[in-house]
Design an enzyme around this catalytic site. Structure first.
Site, mmCIF file in Angstrom:
data_model
loop_
_atom_site.group_PDB
_atom_site.id
_atom_site.type_symbol
_atom_site.label_atom_id
_atom_site.label_comp_id
_atom_site.label_asym_id
_atom_site.label_seq_id
_atom_site.Cartn_x
_atom_site.Cartn_y
_atom_site.Cartn_z
ATOM 1 N N LYS A 13 0.739 -1.130 -0.075
ATOM 2 C CA LYS A 13 -0.040 -0.178 0.117
ATOM 3 C C LYS A 13 0.756 1.171 0.053
ATOM 4 O O LYS A 13 0.739 2.125 -0.728
ATOM 5 C CB LYS A 13 -0.989 0.011 1.297
ATOM 6 C CG LYS A 13 -1.970 -1.181 1.410
ATOM 7 C CD LYS A 13 -2.710 -1.198 2.566
ATOM 8 C CE LYS A 13 -2.252 -1.262 3.900
ATOM 9 N NZ LYS A 13 -1.820 -2.664 4.159
ATOM 10 N N ARG A 88 -9.891 0.147 8.408
ATOM 11 C CA ARG A 88 -9.461 -1.230 8.743
ATOM 12 C C ARG A 88 -10.501 -1.659 9.552
ATOM 13 O O ARG A 88 -10.322 -3.194 9.767
ATOM 14 C CB ARG A 88 -8.141 -1.009 9.871
ATOM 15 C CG ARG A 88 -6.823 -1.344 9.120
ATOM 16 C CD ARG A 88 -5.519 -1.415 9.977
ATOM 17 N NE ARG A 88 -4.511 -2.030 9.683
ATOM 18 C CZ ARG A 88 -3.441 -1.510 9.126
ATOM 19 N NH1 ARG A 88 -3.713 -0.341 8.573
ATOM 20 N NH2 ARG A 88 -2.302 -2.112 8.975
ATOM 21 N N ARG A 127 11.238 -7.144 5.232
ATOM 22 C CA ARG A 127 11.305 -5.550 5.468
ATOM 23 C C ARG A 127 11.860 -5.384 7.031
ATOM 24 O O ARG A 127 12.215 -4.565 7.358
ATOM 25 C CB ARG A 127 9.683 -5.141 5.305
ATOM 26 C CG ARG A 127 9.548 -3.562 5.816
ATOM 27 C CD ARG A 127 8.363 -3.072 5.450
ATOM 28 N NE ARG A 127 7.553 -3.560 6.410
ATOM 29 C CZ ARG A 127 6.189 -3.063 6.343
ATOM 30 N NH1 ARG A 127 5.454 -2.594 5.280
ATOM 31 N NH2 ARG A 127 4.978 -3.518 7.383
ATOM 32 N N ARG A 133 11.025 -1.922 12.476
ATOM 33 C CA ARG A 133 9.917 -1.676 13.022
ATOM 34 C C ARG A 133 9.450 -2.629 13.960
ATOM 35 O O ARG A 133 9.824 -3.825 13.822
ATOM 36 C CB ARG A 133 8.704 -1.636 11.675
ATOM 37 C CG ARG A 133 8.317 -0.478 11.187
ATOM 38 C CD ARG A 133 7.332 -0.290 9.973
ATOM 39 N NE ARG A 133 6.177 -1.366 10.299
ATOM 40 C CZ ARG A 133 5.078 -1.253 9.817
ATOM 41 N NH1 ARG A 133 5.125 -0.480 8.442
ATOM 42 N NH2 ARG A 133 3.902 -1.691 10.117
ATOM 43 N N ARG A 144 -0.653 -10.039 13.172
ATOM 44 C CA ARG A 144 -1.287 -8.909 12.258
ATOM 45 C C ARG A 144 -2.171 -9.405 10.912
ATOM 46 O O ARG A 144 -3.149 -8.919 10.416
ATOM 47 C CB ARG A 144 -0.280 -7.964 11.645
ATOM 48 C CG ARG A 144 0.255 -7.051 12.738
ATOM 49 C CD ARG A 144 1.544 -6.477 12.321
ATOM 50 N NE ARG A 144 1.826 -5.954 11.125
ATOM 51 C CZ ARG A 144 3.061 -5.641 10.398
ATOM 52 N NH1 ARG A 144 4.085 -6.437 10.821
ATOM 53 N NH2 ARG A 144 2.924 -4.960 9.460
HETATM 54 P P1 ATP Z 1 1.639 -2.245 4.570
HETATM 55 O O1 ATP Z 1 2.936 -2.773 4.889
HETATM 56 O O2 ATP Z 1 0.805 -2.570 3.599
HETATM 57 O O3 ATP Z 1 1.907 -0.680 4.552
HETATM 58 P P2 ATP Z 1 1.086 -2.630 7.388
HETATM 59 O O4 ATP Z 1 -0.381 -3.356 7.978
HETATM 60 O O5 ATP Z 1 2.267 -3.242 7.655
HETATM 61 O O6 ATP Z 1 0.738 -2.311 5.967
HETATM 62 P P3 ATP Z 1 0.631 0.063 8.572
HETATM 63 O O7 ATP Z 1 -0.576 0.331 8.060
HETATM 64 O O8 ATP Z 1 1.568 0.861 8.610
HETATM 65 O O9 ATP Z 1 1.427 -1.230 8.077
HETATM 66 O O10 ATP Z 1 0.005 -0.150 10.530
HETATM 67 C C1 ATP Z 1 1.013 -0.577 11.461
HETATM 68 C C2 ATP Z 1 0.055 -0.671 12.468
HETATM 69 O O11 ATP Z 1 -0.786 0.624 12.959
HETATM 70 C C3 ATP Z 1 -1.343 -1.689 12.422
HETATM 71 O O12 ATP Z 1 -0.744 -2.877 12.569
HETATM 72 C C4 ATP Z 1 -1.950 -1.097 13.495
HETATM 73 O O13 ATP Z 1 -1.903 -1.534 14.940
HETATM 74 C C5 ATP Z 1 -1.832 0.428 13.271
HETATM 75 N N1 ATP Z 1 -2.728 1.118 12.844
HETATM 76 C C6 ATP Z 1 -2.725 1.606 11.377
HETATM 77 N N2 ATP Z 1 -3.712 2.090 10.816
HETATM 78 C C7 ATP Z 1 -5.024 1.582 11.629
HETATM 79 C C8 ATP Z 1 -6.303 1.577 11.525
HETATM 80 N N3 ATP Z 1 -7.005 2.352 10.802
HETATM 81 N N4 ATP Z 1 -6.836 1.315 12.811
HETATM 82 C C9 ATP Z 1 -6.316 0.857 13.604
HETATM 83 N N5 ATP Z 1 -4.999 0.558 13.947
HETATM 84 C C10 ATP Z 1 -4.333 1.065 12.870
HETATM 85 MG MG MG Z 2 2.364 1.094 5.328
#
Ligand code: ATP
Ligand code: MG
Length: 189
Positions: A13, A88, A127, A133, A144
């Site tokens: 994303k 989400r 990653r 992270r 997750r």
């Molecule tokens: P990607 O790798 O596709 O960018 P990702 O799931 O690894 O996606 P982020 O979108 O950066 O990573 O989100 C990291 C964390 O932040 C999530 O696991 C959650 O705890 C929190 N978070 C992010 N967005 C939301 C949301 N809309 N609602 C609740 N928690 C969120």
């Molecule tokens: Mg992201």
């Protein structure tokens, strides 16, 4: 034009958003990036958020929605937004509809990056080795993905039934994937 870039953790994303903001002049709102910047700055919000994030859980909807509305209010002049990592949950999606309606706009399309599960895990582990992270480790990644299937994946049906979901094959090169996205978005504008 407002877009949601949708998909599991590690679906790409953020990577695709970077190209989309350039091509379409949209404002990028990544809720994950917003939360990580709070954590890095040691804010009270960051301390709360970190408890959820480091365990692979979602931040509570009400808190997330406050942050989101605040971010929209900070940028009233933008011509459109890419929502990345938001919504989400179904309640977040319902709230987003209301928030946009209040501002006289709506979601024009949801771009769903569809990537096989094994590839997601593989990408996130890789990653983790460079991102530093706290949530890119094997145990938290599994959590997750589980949270994604339970709380977030139902949004695919939510947006399909509203005619706004567009499935994109999310494996292949970054440029190939971007090309499939632009084919969809160019038909919307
Ligand atoms: P990607 O790798 O596709 O960018 P990702 O799931 O690894 O996606 P982020 O979108 O950066 O990573 O989100 C990291 C964390 O932040 C999530 O696991 C959650 O705890 C929190 N978070 C992010 N967005 C939301 C949301 N809309 N609602 C609740 N928690 C969120
Ligand atoms: Mg992201």
């Amino acid at each position: 034009m407002n877009l949601i870039i949708f998909g599991a953790p590690g679906s790409g994303k953020g990577t695709q958003s970077e190209q989309l903001i350039q091509r379409y002049g949209l404002h990028h709102i990544s809720t994950g990036d917003l939360l990580r910047s709070h954590i890095a700055n040691g804010t009270e919000l960051g301390k709360v958020a970190n408890v959820f994030i480091s365990k692979g859980n979602l931040i509570p909807d009400e808190l997330m929605l406050d942050i989101l509305e605040n971010e929209l209010d900070l940028h009233p002049e933008v011509k459109g937004v890419i929502f990345d990592g938001f919504p989400r949950t179904i309640p977040q999606a319902e709230a987003l509809n209301k928030i946009l309606e209040k501002r006289g706009t709506k979601i024009h399309a949801v771009i769903g990056l569809e990537v096989p599960e094994a590839e997601l895990t593989d990408r996130l582990i890789k990653r983790g080795a460079i991102s530093g992270r706290s949530d890119d480790n094997a145990e938290t990644i599994a959590k997750r993905l589980e949270v994604y299937h339970r709380q977030t994946a139902p949004l695919k049906e939510f947006y399909t039934s509203r005619g706004s979901y567009h499935a994109i094959k999310g494996s292949g090169s970054v440029d190939e994937i971007f090309a499939s996205i632009t084919q969809v978005v160019d038909r919307i504008e």
